[in-house]
Scaffold this active site. Structure first.
Site, PDB file in Angstrom:
ATOM      1  N   GLY A  46       3.156   2.199  -3.573  1.00  0.00           N
ATOM      2  CA  GLY A  46       3.870   3.278  -2.894  1.00  0.00           C
ATOM      3  C   GLY A  46       2.965   4.481  -2.668  1.00  0.00           C
ATOM      4  O   GLY A  46       1.801   4.495  -3.081  1.00  0.00           O
ATOM      5  N   ASP A  84       5.695  11.277   6.756  1.00  0.00           N
ATOM      6  CA  ASP A  84       5.619  10.835   5.362  1.00  0.00           C
ATOM      7  C   ASP A  84       5.858  11.955   4.361  1.00  0.00           C
ATOM      8  O   ASP A  84       6.167  11.690   3.200  1.00  0.00           O
ATOM      9  CB  ASP A  84       4.232  10.228   5.071  1.00  0.00           C
ATOM     10  CG  ASP A  84       4.068   8.815   5.607  1.00  0.00           C
ATOM     11  OD1 ASP A  84       4.939   8.371   6.376  1.00  0.00           O
ATOM     12  OD2 ASP A  84       3.069   8.162   5.260  1.00  0.00           O
ATOM     13  N   HIS A 111      11.157 -19.142  30.040  1.00  0.00           N
ATOM     14  CA  HIS A 111      10.822 -20.387  29.348  1.00  0.00           C
ATOM     15  C   HIS A 111       9.419 -20.817  29.732  1.00  0.00           C
ATOM     16  O   HIS A 111       9.077 -20.767  30.905  1.00  0.00           O
ATOM     17  CB  HIS A 111      11.815 -21.496  29.729  1.00  0.00           C
ATOM     18  CG  HIS A 111      11.438 -22.813  29.143  1.00  0.00           C
ATOM     19  ND1 HIS A 111      11.678 -23.123  27.814  1.00  0.00           N
ATOM     20  CD2 HIS A 111      10.801 -23.889  29.683  1.00  0.00           C
ATOM     21  CE1 HIS A 111      11.221 -24.346  27.571  1.00  0.00           C
ATOM     22  NE2 HIS A 111      10.681 -24.838  28.680  1.00  0.00           N
TER      23      HIS A 111
HETATM   24  P1  FAD Z   1      -0.478  11.027   8.120  1.00  0.00           P
HETATM   25  O1  FAD Z   1      -0.789   9.931   9.060  1.00  0.00           O
HETATM   26  O2  FAD Z   1      -0.779  10.802   6.687  1.00  0.00           O
HETATM   27  O3  FAD Z   1      -1.306  12.288   8.636  1.00  0.00           O
HETATM   28  C1  FAD Z   1      -1.338  13.480   7.952  1.00  0.00           C
HETATM   29  C2  FAD Z   1      -2.600  14.242   8.337  1.00  0.00           C
HETATM   30  O4  FAD Z   1      -2.521  15.546   7.812  1.00  0.00           O
HETATM   31  C3  FAD Z   1      -3.886  13.638   7.761  1.00  0.00           C
HETATM   32  O5  FAD Z   1      -4.865  13.573   8.760  1.00  0.00           O
HETATM   33  C4  FAD Z   1      -4.291  14.621   6.670  1.00  0.00           C
HETATM   34  O6  FAD Z   1      -5.692  14.703   6.483  1.00  0.00           O
HETATM   35  C5  FAD Z   1      -3.774  15.916   7.257  1.00  0.00           C
HETATM   36  N1  FAD Z   1      -3.538  16.979   6.277  1.00  0.00           N
HETATM   37  C6  FAD Z   1      -2.873  16.905   5.091  1.00  0.00           C
HETATM   38  N2  FAD Z   1      -2.804  18.128   4.519  1.00  0.00           N
HETATM   39  C7  FAD Z   1      -3.443  18.962   5.354  1.00  0.00           C
HETATM   40  C8  FAD Z   1      -3.689  20.355   5.344  1.00  0.00           C
HETATM   41  N3  FAD Z   1      -3.240  21.148   4.351  1.00  0.00           N
HETATM   42  N4  FAD Z   1      -4.403  20.895   6.358  1.00  0.00           N
HETATM   43  C9  FAD Z   1      -4.866  20.121   7.385  1.00  0.00           C
HETATM   44  N5  FAD Z   1      -4.638  18.816   7.465  1.00  0.00           N
HETATM   45  C10 FAD Z   1      -3.922  18.247   6.464  1.00  0.00           C
HETATM   46  N6  FAD Z   1       3.072   2.447   9.487  1.00  0.00           N
HETATM   47  C11 FAD Z   1       3.528   1.748  10.553  1.00  0.00           C
HETATM   48  O7  FAD Z   1       4.480   2.181  11.198  1.00  0.00           O
HETATM   49  N7  FAD Z   1       2.941   0.573  10.929  1.00  0.00           N
HETATM   50  C12 FAD Z   1       1.887   0.049  10.253  1.00  0.00           C
HETATM   51  O8  FAD Z   1       1.383  -1.017  10.612  1.00  0.00           O
HETATM   52  C13 FAD Z   1       1.400   0.751   9.128  1.00  0.00           C
HETATM   53  N8  FAD Z   1       0.350   0.275   8.430  1.00  0.00           N
HETATM   54  C14 FAD Z   1      -0.113   0.974   7.361  1.00  0.00           C
HETATM   55  C15 FAD Z   1      -1.171   0.441   6.632  1.00  0.00           C
HETATM   56  C16 FAD Z   1      -1.656   1.116   5.536  1.00  0.00           C
HETATM   57  C17 FAD Z   1      -2.788   0.522   4.755  1.00  0.00           C
HETATM   58  C18 FAD Z   1      -1.094   2.376   5.172  1.00  0.00           C
HETATM   59  C19 FAD Z   1      -1.627   3.153   4.014  1.00  0.00           C
HETATM   60  C20 FAD Z   1      -0.049   2.908   5.886  1.00  0.00           C
HETATM   61  C21 FAD Z   1       0.456   2.211   6.986  1.00  0.00           C
HETATM   62  N9  FAD Z   1       1.538   2.700   7.716  1.00  0.00           N
HETATM   63  C22 FAD Z   1       2.023   1.979   8.777  1.00  0.00           C
HETATM   64  C23 FAD Z   1       2.189   3.977   7.382  1.00  0.00           C
HETATM   65  C24 FAD Z   1       1.685   5.093   8.328  1.00  0.00           C
HETATM   66  O9  FAD Z   1       0.275   5.161   8.248  1.00  0.00           O
HETATM   67  C25 FAD Z   1       2.303   6.428   7.948  1.00  0.00           C
HETATM   68  O10 FAD Z   1       3.703   6.303   7.887  1.00  0.00           O
HETATM   69  C26 FAD Z   1       1.932   7.492   8.973  1.00  0.00           C
HETATM   70  O11 FAD Z   1       0.538   7.655   9.058  1.00  0.00           O
HETATM   71  C27 FAD Z   1       2.587   8.822   8.618  1.00  0.00           C
HETATM   72  O12 FAD Z   1       2.247   9.759   9.592  1.00  0.00           O
HETATM   73  P2  FAD Z   1       2.202  11.320   9.256  1.00  0.00           P
HETATM   74  O13 FAD Z   1       1.860  11.980  10.534  1.00  0.00           O
HETATM   75  O14 FAD Z   1       3.433  11.698   8.554  1.00  0.00           O
HETATM   76  O15 FAD Z   1       1.023  11.495   8.192  1.00  0.00           O
HETATM   77  P1  NAI Z   2       5.701  -0.336  -0.920  1.00  0.00           P
HETATM   78  O1  NAI Z   2       6.742   0.643  -1.278  1.00  0.00           O
HETATM   79  O2  NAI Z   2       5.832  -1.104   0.344  1.00  0.00           O
HETATM   80  O3  NAI Z   2       5.540  -1.408  -2.082  1.00  0.00           O
HETATM   81  C1  NAI Z   2       5.202  -1.039  -3.377  1.00  0.00           C
HETATM   82  C2  NAI Z   2       5.521  -2.202  -4.293  1.00  0.00           C
HETATM   83  O4  NAI Z   2       4.929  -1.945  -5.543  1.00  0.00           O
HETATM   84  C3  NAI Z   2       7.012  -2.376  -4.512  1.00  0.00           C
HETATM   85  O5  NAI Z   2       7.369  -3.722  -4.319  1.00  0.00           O
HETATM   86  C4  NAI Z   2       7.214  -1.917  -5.952  1.00  0.00           C
HETATM   87  O6  NAI Z   2       8.262  -2.577  -6.600  1.00  0.00           O
HETATM   88  C5  NAI Z   2       5.870  -2.271  -6.557  1.00  0.00           C
HETATM   89  N1  NAI Z   2       5.516  -1.496  -7.743  1.00  0.00           N
HETATM   90  C6  NAI Z   2       5.708  -0.173  -7.959  1.00  0.00           C
HETATM   91  N2  NAI Z   2       5.212   0.185  -9.170  1.00  0.00           N
HETATM   92  C7  NAI Z   2       4.671  -0.933  -9.705  1.00  0.00           C
HETATM   93  C8  NAI Z   2       3.982  -1.213 -10.913  1.00  0.00           C
HETATM   94  N3  NAI Z   2       3.753  -0.255 -11.827  1.00  0.00           N
HETATM   95  N4  NAI Z   2       3.587  -2.478 -11.157  1.00  0.00           N
HETATM   96  C9  NAI Z   2       3.799  -3.463 -10.245  1.00  0.00           C
HETATM   97  N5  NAI Z   2       4.443  -3.251  -9.079  1.00  0.00           N
HETATM   98  C10 NAI Z   2       4.861  -2.002  -8.798  1.00  0.00           C
HETATM   99  O7  NAI Z   2       4.338   0.500  -0.960  1.00  0.00           O
HETATM  100  P2  NAI Z   2       2.889   0.198  -0.407  1.00  0.00           P
HETATM  101  O8  NAI Z   2       2.662  -1.262  -0.201  1.00  0.00           O
HETATM  102  O9  NAI Z   2       1.978   0.967  -1.273  1.00  0.00           O
HETATM  103  O10 NAI Z   2       2.926   0.859   1.012  1.00  0.00           O
HETATM  104  C11 NAI Z   2       3.303   2.221   1.142  1.00  0.00           C
HETATM  105  C12 NAI Z   2       4.037   2.443   2.409  1.00  0.00           C
HETATM  106  O11 NAI Z   2       3.137   2.430   3.513  1.00  0.00           O
HETATM  107  C13 NAI Z   2       5.067   1.357   2.746  1.00  0.00           C
HETATM  108  O12 NAI Z   2       6.272   1.551   2.084  1.00  0.00           O
HETATM  109  C14 NAI Z   2       5.228   1.561   4.208  1.00  0.00           C
HETATM  110  O13 NAI Z   2       6.134   2.599   4.426  1.00  0.00           O
HETATM  111  C15 NAI Z   2       3.833   1.982   4.650  1.00  0.00           C
HETATM  112  N6  NAI Z   2       3.155   0.824   5.234  1.00  0.00           N
HETATM  113  C16 NAI Z   2       3.688   0.259   6.346  1.00  0.00           C
HETATM  114  C17 NAI Z   2       3.093  -0.836   6.920  1.00  0.00           C
HETATM  115  C18 NAI Z   2       3.736  -1.443   8.094  1.00  0.00           C
HETATM  116  O14 NAI Z   2       4.612  -0.832   8.675  1.00  0.00           O
HETATM  117  N7  NAI Z   2       3.348  -2.644   8.503  1.00  0.00           N
HETATM  118  C19 NAI Z   2       1.874  -1.436   6.378  1.00  0.00           C
HETATM  119  C20 NAI Z   2       1.436  -0.793   5.165  1.00  0.00           C
HETATM  120  C21 NAI Z   2       2.058   0.302   4.649  1.00  0.00           C
END
Ligand code: FAD
Ligand code: NAI
Length: 475
Positions: free
Chosen positions: A281, A322, A454
């Site tokens: 998370g 987020d 199709h």
């Molecule tokens: P962020 O993208 O986190 O952007 C926040 C920005 O604010 C950053 O650039 C940070 O540096 C900047 N910032 C923070 N504090 C300050 C400050 N005080 N001053 C200036 N700048 C600052 N979501 C999907 O929908 N599809 C996916 O496939 C997907 N894949 C993911 C894969 C991974 C590995 C991870 C970690 C996340 C993934 N997510 C995915 C989730 C998605 O990345 C986030 O939900 C999304 O980026 C949130 O957007 P945001 O604009 O809220 O914040």
């Molecule tokens: P997650 O919330 O998807 O999954 C975290 C998992 O870790 C849960 O299943 C939870 O039960 C488990 N967990 C928590 N504490 C634990 C512990 N101490 N030991 C073992 N298991 C534990 O979080 P994740 O994968 O870190 O991703 C964060 C978020 O980023 C997602 O919830 C999603 O919102 C976003 N994301 C979205 C993607 C997409 O849209 N395709 C891809 C990757 C991330």
């Protein structure tokens, strides 16, 4: 001398940069501040999504899927390959190039829309006239002022208590996207979205992957039938997923990481791996904001407290993505950014959380929108269900990917679609039809009566809609 704007956006992730562009389109004079640095110390707007999230993870998923197809699927098509190998450095360089293209794309969009970009950390200095006169925000040596502030500072990976990320051995999503060689044994804590996507990448490239998950059920938020099907597929592929574990001490050395844990029966075990990804998370980014200087209200997780319209407790301060409640998804952040800009302009921006689709980009992909069967049961809602397997879909057979199904849930009386759940090929694209249908309050019969091309995977969607009325044509 302070530079004055109508709106200052802090954070240029999907929530911030999209909100800034929409506000500029609506005639506001907008500044956007972001601190993310690229490898050369320059600006890298796009946030987690662009730099260490959605975009790079999908680039690696694509590369690793090509590798897996070349190794396992090509032979079936009569294509023979000798000496197949993976150049991880080249794969990572391609991923970095995709990221840079996206960073540059956002800088271009800022210019095009006349959004002033500031590279650095933005933090509150003070409220002017109790906030009614706006806010002073510091970025580097400069001071900016504006009547409205949109905070979109995103989130960061949550570490296991007592085990900080070193990004060499114990990795967050950042390090997980930069592993330089395929590890022989890879451990993951958490079988959520990141665990499954990153686990898939490195398993396809040859790592022995073990995922330790605290919850006793696999993908608890996903429709149970779909989660079961996905679990079967991932296990068949060789992903080891242990549910109901309790993770104990994690010891990290130069040669590897050992994780002590107890299984669902309480028996003690030790997992030894070369690298460990912790994906349990994410936590909101509010520490650098100096929120206390203006009295911006945070909750116990550090998230900014907002109402349904993304308004904080302070006049003129909004927050999206987020850093606030709700799913941590890029498209949710974007929709909120747009809605806030429109509300500032006196319009009626709206985000319906029930219509936010979820996609997990594994193979098979998992995608859904609306309610799950277990949610409908818990709510006591009378519903009808219908599903159709890709096994009976001609296009899926031609593709050689027949895993999974499309499942519809519709109201028992009105036939209104309440949820659509897909596990299978291109679920990420197929789900859009369901979102559109639900946004227009369509019935399952509406989808069943629409002509679908199709052969296409979308015919499985039509057939699942027909299945609600127990009249599939091809199964
Ligand atoms: P962020 O993208 O986190 O952007 C926040 C920005 O604010 C950053 O650039 C940070 O540096 C900047 N910032 C923070 N504090 C300050 C400050 N005080 N001053 C200036 N700048 C600052 N979501 C999907 O929908 N599809 C996916 O496939 C997907 N894949 C993911 C894969 C991974 C590995 C991870 C970690 C996340 C993934 N997510 C995915 C989730 C998605 O990345 C986030 O939900 C999304 O980026 C949130 O957007 P945001 O604009 O809220 O914040
Ligand atoms: P997650 O919330 O998807 O999954 C975290 C998992 O870790 C849960 O299943 C939870 O039960 C488990 N967990 C928590 N504490 C634990 C512990 N101490 N030991 C073992 N298991 C534990 O979080 P994740 O994968 O870190 O991703 C964060 C978020 O980023 C997602 O919830 C999603 O919102 C976003 N994301 C979205 C993607 C997409 O849209 N395709 C891809 C990757 C991330």
């Amino acid at each position: 001398m302070a530079k004055n704007f109508d709106l200052i956006v802090i954070g240029a992730g999907p929530g911030g940069y999209i909100g800034a562009i929409r506000a500029a389109q609506l005639g506001f004079n907008v500044a956007c501040i972001d601190e993310w640095k690229n490898g050369k110390g320059g600006p890298a707007p796009g946030g987690t999504c662009t730099n260490v999230g959605c975009i790079p993870s999908k680039a690696l998923l694509q590369s690793s899927e090509h590798f897996e197809h070349a190794g396992h699927a090509f032979a079936d098509h009569g294509i023979a390959l000798k000496d197949l190998s993976i150049d991880v450095k080249k794969m990572l360089a391609r991923k970095d190039k995709v990221v840079t293209q996206n960073n540059e794309g956002i800088l271009y969009l800022f210019k095009k829309n006349k959004v002033s970009f500031f590279h650095g950390r933005g933090s509150f200095v003070k409220a002017l006239d109790g906030g009614l006169g706006g806010y002073e925000i510091a970025v580097g040596d400069e001071t900016l002022t504006a009547k409205q502030v949109l905070v979109a500072t995103g989130s960061s990976a949550r570490a296991l208590p007592g085990t900080p990320f070193d990004e060499e051995m114990v990795l967050s999503n950042d390090g997980a996207l930069r592993i330089g060689d395929v590890p022989k044994r890879l451990g993951l804590i958490g079988s959520g979205v990141i665990g499954l996507e990153m686990g898939s990448v490195w398993r396809r490239l040859g790592a022995e992957v073990t995922v330790l998950e605290a919850l006793p059920t696999f993908l608890g938020a996903v429709d149970e039938q779909i989660a079961k099907e996905a679990h079967k597929a991932f296990t068949r592929q060789g992903l080891k997923i242990e549910l109901g574990v309790k993770v104990g001490a994690v010891k990290s050395g130069k040669k590897g990481v050992s994780v002590e844990y107890s299984d669902a029966k309480g028996e003690a075990h030790r997992l030894d791996v070369d690298k460990l990804i912790v994906s349990i998370g994410r936590v909101p980014n509010t520490t650098g904001l100096n929120a206390e200087a203006v009295g911006l209200k945070l909750d116990e997780r550090g998230a900014i407290v907002v109402d349904d319209d993304c308004r904080s407790n302070l006049p003129g301060v909004w927050a999206v993505g987020d850093v606030v409640r709700g799913p941590m998804l890029a498209h949710k952040a974007e929709e909120e950014g747009v809605a806030v800009a429109e509300r500032m302009a006196g319009q009626h921006g709206h985000v319906d959380f029930n219509l936010v689709p979820w996609v997990i980009y594994t193979s098979p992909e998992i995608a859904w929108v609306g309610q799950t069967e277990q949610q409908l049961k818990a709510a006591g809602r009378a519903y009808k269900a219908g599903s159709f397997p890709f096994l009976a879909n001609g296009r899926a057979r031609a593709l050689g990917d027949t895993t999974g199904m499309v499942k519809f849930l519709a109201d028992a009386a009105s036939d209104e679609i309440l949820g659509v759940h897909i596990v299978g090929p291109m679920a990420s694209e197929l789900i859009s039809e369901a979102v559109v249908a639900m946004a227009f309050k369509a019935s399952a019969e509406d989808i069943a009566r629409i002509c679908h091309a199709h052969p296409s995977l979308s015919e499985a969607t039509k057939e699942a809609a027909l299945a609600v009325d127990k009249r599939t044509l091809n199964f």
